[in-house]
Design an enzyme around this catalytic site. Sequence first.
Site, PDB file in Angstrom:
ATOM      1  N   PRO A 121     -18.262  -3.574 -11.149  1.00 31.35           N
ATOM      2  CA  PRO A 121     -19.478  -4.112 -11.780  1.00 31.35           C
ATOM      3  C   PRO A 121     -20.732  -3.778 -10.973  1.00 31.35           C
ATOM      4  CG  PRO A 121     -18.090  -5.885 -10.911  1.00 31.35           C
ATOM      5  CD  PRO A 121     -17.328  -4.615 -10.751  1.00 31.35           C
ATOM      6  N   GLU A 122     -21.731  -3.271 -11.652  1.00 33.24           N
ATOM      7  CA  GLU A 122     -23.025  -3.016 -11.014  1.00 33.24           C
ATOM      8  C   GLU A 122     -24.021  -4.067 -11.512  1.00 33.24           C
ATOM      9  OE1 GLU A 122     -24.545   0.372  -9.606  1.00 33.24           O
ATOM     10  OE2 GLU A 122     -22.858   1.707  -9.970  1.00 33.24           O
TER      11      GLU A 122
END
Length: 271
Positions: free
Chosen positions: A2-3
């Site tokens: 996840p960014e």
Amino acid sequence: MPELPEVETTVRGLESVLAGRVLTRVEPRPRDLRRAFPARSAPAADRARVTGLGRRAKYGLVHTDRGDTMVFHLGMSGRWRVDPEEIGTHDHLVIETGEGRRLSLMDPRRFGSVDLMPTEALPDWAPFKALGPEPLSADFNAAQLGDALKGRFAPIKAMLLDQRIVAGLGNIYVCEALNIARIAPTREAGKLTGPKRTLLVEAARQVLTEAIAAGGSTLRDYARPDGELGYFSKQFRVYGREGEPCPCGKGVVTRRVDSGRSTFYCPACQK
Ligand SMILES: [Zn+2]
């Protein structure tokens, strides 16, 4: 992994379930995450009302009226599920609200974390203290970037991944922003001109804003059981597109690997 846009989308999804709600159950499950779940969390959060949610870099924040904030990081594989039908071995934390909604934090690889902090102590918390400005805030701008990069010989890509210079930008969005701004990832950071820094700041904001909007459009999906927050497919300009034409129309996307990390860029337009 996840960014920032996934974390922001997750926070917005959690907000619709948690904001203003009373937590009737906060249950750490037997298997811990990267750090042990703080022992005082469950009793401290019992019957607490959620006063608001937020995000700092790639951390999600759940503020309560007890003066505490639950801080979560999704690590490599973490995700919140809304109203899961079953709680499994990969669920590390279960939260229930007075409305009977249930959330679980699932993290098979266990690189994530959950902490409970006094809200007023957050700015001084070690992981937050050294962070640079949020990329979507006005504090991230060409002048700030100029100060931060002054005299730095390192490649601009490495500098943008340094969380002390700007917080929460990851590999994907740095590649995308450099492509839009037409800056080579290997360019010496300290030598970027003011106009180039302005282009880069605008490009970073553009790629993040577009990804958050794409994530937001998927949020209706979590009305379904086992709905997972925050993960969505995105179209990238260069990331993961080795050998494909660059949107500039003149070059082909090239990949190089430095210390195990891939960089995607276009040698024709990124100088
Ligand atoms: Zn190009």
